[in-house]
Design an enzyme around this catalytic site. Sequence first.
Site, PDB file in Angstrom:
ATOM      1  N   GLU D  62      50.341  61.635  -1.986  1.00  0.00           N
ATOM      2  CA  GLU D  62      49.741  62.748  -1.243  1.00  0.00           C
ATOM      3  C   GLU D  62      49.870  64.072  -1.989  1.00  0.00           C
ATOM      4  O   GLU D  62      48.955  64.895  -1.978  1.00  0.00           O
ATOM      5  CB  GLU D  62      50.368  62.873   0.148  1.00  0.00           C
ATOM      6  CG  GLU D  62      49.856  61.860   1.175  1.00  0.00           C
ATOM      7  CD  GLU D  62      50.512  60.488   1.062  1.00  0.00           C
ATOM      8  OE1 GLU D  62      51.396  60.304   0.210  1.00  0.00           O
ATOM      9  OE2 GLU D  62      50.134  59.584   1.841  1.00  0.00           O
ATOM     10  N   HIS D 131      55.097  57.967  12.806  1.00  0.00           N
ATOM     11  CA  HIS D 131      53.648  57.750  12.730  1.00  0.00           C
ATOM     12  C   HIS D 131      52.936  58.206  13.995  1.00  0.00           C
ATOM     13  O   HIS D 131      51.890  57.659  14.350  1.00  0.00           O
ATOM     14  CB  HIS D 131      53.328  56.263  12.491  1.00  0.00           C
ATOM     15  CG  HIS D 131      53.639  55.764  11.124  1.00  0.00           C
ATOM     16  ND1 HIS D 131      54.914  55.523  10.701  1.00  0.00           N
ATOM     17  CD2 HIS D 131      52.837  55.475  10.053  1.00  0.00           C
ATOM     18  CE1 HIS D 131      54.888  55.077   9.448  1.00  0.00           C
ATOM     19  NE2 HIS D 131      53.651  55.052   9.041  1.00  0.00           N
TER      20      HIS D 131
END
Lengths: 350, 350, 326, 326
Positions: D62, D131
């Site tokens: 990322e 998450h």
Amino acid sequence: MAAPARQSGPSIMTTREQAASEVSSGGAGRNVRLTDENRLALYTMMVDIREFEEQVQRSYLEGLVHGTTHLCQGQEAVAAGACLALRQDDYVSYTYRGHGQCLARGMDVEAAFAELFGRETGVCGGLGGSMHLTDISRGLIGAFGIVGGGIPVAVGAGLSAQLAGRGQISVSFFGDGATNIGAFHEAMNIAQVWRLPVLFVCENNLYGEFSRIDHTTPFEDLVRRAAAYAMAAVIVDGNDVEAVHEATAEAADRARSGGGPTFIECKTYRHRGHSRTDPAKYRDPAEVEAWLARDPLITYRAGLEAAGVLPVGEADAIIESSRSRMKAAAQQAAAAAWPQSHDFAAATFA
Amino acid sequence: MAAPARQSGPSIMTTREQAASEVSSGGAGRNVRLTDENRLALYTMMVDIREFEEQVQRSYLEGLVHGTTHLCQGQEAVAAGACLALRQDDYVSYTYRGHGQCLARGMDVEAAFAELFGRETGVCGGLGGSMHLTDISRGLIGAFGIVGGGIPVAVGAGLSAQLAGRGQISVSFFGDGATNIGAFHEAMNIAQVWRLPVLFVCENNLYGEFSRIDHTTPFEDLVRRAAAYAMAAVIVDGNDVEAVHEATAEAADRARSGGGPTFIECKTYRHRGHSRTDPAKYRDPAEVEAWLARDPLITYRAGLEAAGVLPVGEADAIIESSRSRMKAAAQQAAAAAWPQSHDFAAATFA
Amino acid sequence: MPTEELTYREAIVAALREEMQRDPTTLIMGEDIGASGGPFKTCLGLYEEFGPARVRDTPIAETGFVGAALGLALTGFRPIVEIMFSDFLGVCFDQIVNGIAKHRFMSGGRVKVPLVIRSIGGGGLRFGAQHSQTGESWMLSVPGLKIVCASAPDVAYTMLKAAIRDDNPVLVIEHKALLSTKGDVAIGTEPDGALSGPKILRTGSDATIVASLAMVPRALAAADLLSAGGIEAEVIDIRVLRPMDTRPICKSVRKTHRLVTVEEQAQVGGWGAEVAAQVVHEAFDYLDAPPARVCLPDYPLPYSPVLEDAALPSPEAIAAAVRALM
Amino acid sequence: MPTEELTYREAIVAALREEMQRDPTTLIMGEDIGASGGPFKTCLGLYEEFGPARVRDTPIAETGFVGAALGLALTGFRPIVEIMFSDFLGVCFDQIVNGIAKHRFMSGGRVKVPLVIRSIGGGGLRFGAQHSQTGESWMLSVPGLKIVCASAPDVAYTMLKAAIRDDNPVLVIEHKALLSTKGDVAIGTEPDGALSGPKILRTGSDATIVASLAMVPRALAAADLLSAGGIEAEVIDIRVLRPMDTRPICKSVRKTHRLVTVEEQAQVGGWGAEVAAQVVHEAFDYLDAPPARVCLPDYPLPYSPVLEDAALPSPEAIAAAVRALM
Ligand SMILES: Cc1ncc(C[n+]2csc(CCOP(=O)(O)OP(=O)(O)O)c2C)c(N)n1
Ligand SMILES: Cc1ncc(C[n+]2csc(CCOP(=O)(O)OP(=O)(O)O)c2C)c(N)n1
Ligand SMILES: [Mg+2]
Ligand SMILES: [Mg+2]
């Protein structure tokens, strides 16, 4: 125990693996021809960078430069040598120690000083400062204060170059210490997997802030890190401006023609401390002395004089003229107005 | 062009460089003796992991497991083989695909199911879930849902082990995809520079989520990444439980006696999709078939039977008994109470 | 207890030294904090006293060593990490918010994470946009983390000691513009209650000013200015942002009927909003005016001294905000 | 303009496709978004239409690819990146807050950063603490960044289009629990003004409910419950968190005299505090009661369904909060 069954990779793999074997010592076969004019330009650029930094230092002591500043005396050969191999439309990312790259890409010296002095006429209007000189018109896409932060950005510029298809390349300059941070690693891998035209120029000056490289890294030849990405890599004497230029030019040629990225390790040394408040007492005096004797300005001058490219005495004139130009630019910059304290909406959002 | 003057590094460098040359193919010289009992234990553990995961899958379809779950069928040999080489007081970090490691370290199966079912009797009281099974009493320091997130944590546990001086080690399990993220790189470098007793066990199952390794990484032999840290490294058939065990045992011995970290690449394959919603259509059927033929349970069973360690027919009994144990545990877990919805202050802060 | 005049920097060093003497499981890691004593000299002398194993230079790898701190904390140690500039909290943000802050909860409360992150932030020294942030707000919303702010030498001293003894992750924000400020520190005091919340530094009846970090001395200076004009402001150092306890602030506002918060960060997303919202909730009928907030303008901190000075809340600006409520 | 019933997921794909057709300098990068269409299928068909150069799978990196997006944006492209789960914004936080958000400002306003970060967040699907975050608050305090939240198919569609056309970095937060919700989308509409701020979804006279993301449908459901009991709530989708424009909310509260904010994150550090503080400031004399905030409890989101459901604000809880103000 049988080796595990594996599918063969796509054919591109072969090329990648080949690239990995190209780790070489810079300057093996000088196929990049430099004219005497080029050589003089290289020398003059190194002098300009040196004199710029020395002037910054004087200005700092006069209270004109604020906060902190990270100077690059001793490392001029990297910026000068590498940037000579670049085209006007190439992209460059660099660090808080990036004045050299800015000058080598032609940044206006007065605007650079004015930025360091926090003035309205600064290249970033006084909003950036010493650590953040940016001039997109010269491909100077940004100076990054976060160690490693600019490396992925250069990779993005490399992707841009690849997509645009005009043979541009992107170069990221960073230090030895930056090879220990994650951003470096992610950027290297992406550049190799996508075969981007990116040069990773590591200025290995043996120190992070106050820690020597052997304290933070398992070896000193950082070029070994490129193998983790099967990336072409070269190790070069970063105090030899022609060697740097040659290695960069070779890698740039390869990149422009679709050959992918290269990691270029330049062995060099910073003459001063990490930043303005650092007397650099942590270094072995013998080490400092050895490197000062290899000052790229001194050795290149001697070489050019010996080769008859630079008439004896001319170097002093170049230095003198550069010094007064820097002094004059700093004076102009110091006379410039402070930025008006107004609404910054337009500087924040386009 | 002269090579740049360089100070010689400290003597530790020599050892580090040596370590780098130790990249080898696992199982070269089986000096780790396994008893028949060990072998049966390895086989039984693999069966248990397989049957656990199969039961999870059934329970998922029954609506007992919530959210998502990442199963490790096909990779049992890595968890079973590596963990047999560990001591009770060693530390292990792992991922969302970490059920195998948990079982191999002796996690209570019913408590594991109960966690997956979100029940009060779960090993984390239902607060963690399938991706976060943790049991510190067994050195299971944590399952990390962020790719690469657990690798630095294992390095910290390795530093803890080094400081405690009792010969413990720390092991980090992670996937091939995780070698592209920064955390991996930073952790590897730190472990090597500090010579920590850490094993980096990479379960190279050739895929991230849906992307094959050649799409995201310049080569398939990730062991090559260890050279960037001069770290000892070994490549091993991750479907051969004894090979995994042996490589781990050797590396563990070295780590316990101050020899520093090792990177162990285990070539393996996940039989199922990445997570419960993934039918894994992106894989070449021939590739799947080849790997299914190398199912670690089938090949090891055949080997043990041929060697007479496992009487023919006994394996079926082991499987049968494991299956019913898992089924019973799942039933017990499914009968457990839901956690009380109360004040979570105590779970948040000690 | 002896009281000594120390600088903020010396107070940090004293707290670290005493806690490291007290508990052999403590250790500190960070960039260049060993032999050199740290870029801001906040670890001066520790390396000589405790050696390289417990005063540990790290590679430039915030994710790596902050993550390693979690591993240490889970296995019997009490690690302290120094983040050289708070701005770099961004580099290891994942380890802090997804790892460190959540690990205990995700384990069902079965593990402990005794871990301190010391981070040195703040503006005013012309370090530019990437080296001047306090970082206070980035983690304001993260359950599982304690966040404290040191505004003066005595606060730095007791808070840091308390943070090190706490069994939970504590982010201690220090301010680089305060490093040389001096103050009396009660050396050897037990740090009990140091993480308990806001503290009244000056009493007053006309308005309550709540500030953090380098804004605290500015708020006190503003109170002086106001006092000269006949307005008595109560000045509160908020000290603890997480878990936030606004009861003392609400109590103060019930007395003064006016609230001004002062923080060195943009308004949106700052703690001032939370304080204002809680005070409104708890003391609605006592307020004579809506709470005012003095913050940074909504752009990154500029480098140029004139611009940076204009951006930072001054005592005059704080005093003006109070006067506007009268 | 034709109106089509689309799912939220389809609306995202439609916006991406149309903008990529419109402007050849747009491209999208992310993990497994190519041939597979994305883990949440939010890029379905794009790879087939635009090819691997413009619909680009990335390694799991990322920091690397978000940083690369900045390099693209500075050199003539309009990159879009997909962050698979908003929780992973933590991994590239530095690139966003120190790089992307500040680069234009630090250059003196001389560069443009037309860049979109799409990130899919939120709870309710039993994904556990790492998450399930929306990530809204982490960047609430970051000047230079625009932050928008998509609560329904039509919002997702127009906002994403507007974000792609914007010359500044825009973080678009999507919610995974909404992916299959359906709604009418005015395909082909020009997205002008889509980033302009809060939008009234239901008018009412007795209280104003402001919500974001998946809390918007819950707020609407709460309004139904309230209406059955004779209370008419005005429901506002806040939509844009940065730059925040609370004028429509203040206006609404001047009419209804009551404010309840609903957000899927902990109270401290959330946007609800900012809205409450601004409303109090602008509409102090119109308020009949202090603003109330409905939030997540102050702990990470638990996995167990019963606990997760109890943690998430329900229509009943929202309605109760409104009733408590009457
Ligand atoms: C992420 C991050 N960590 C720490 C720092 C503080 N810092 C600034 S420069 C520096 C040393 C960098 O060393 P190197 O990469 O070798 O570059 P050099 O300064 O030698 O040019 C450090 C640690 C930073 N700016 N960013
Ligand atoms: C930082 C981060 N990015 C993306 C993801 C989403 N994700 C979860 S698993 C996975 C693939 C990981 O592949 P690998 O490391 O090979 O492990 P495997 O799943 O094969 O065991 C991805 C991309 C994540 N969890 N964390
Ligand atoms: Mg260096
Ligand atoms: Mg994998």
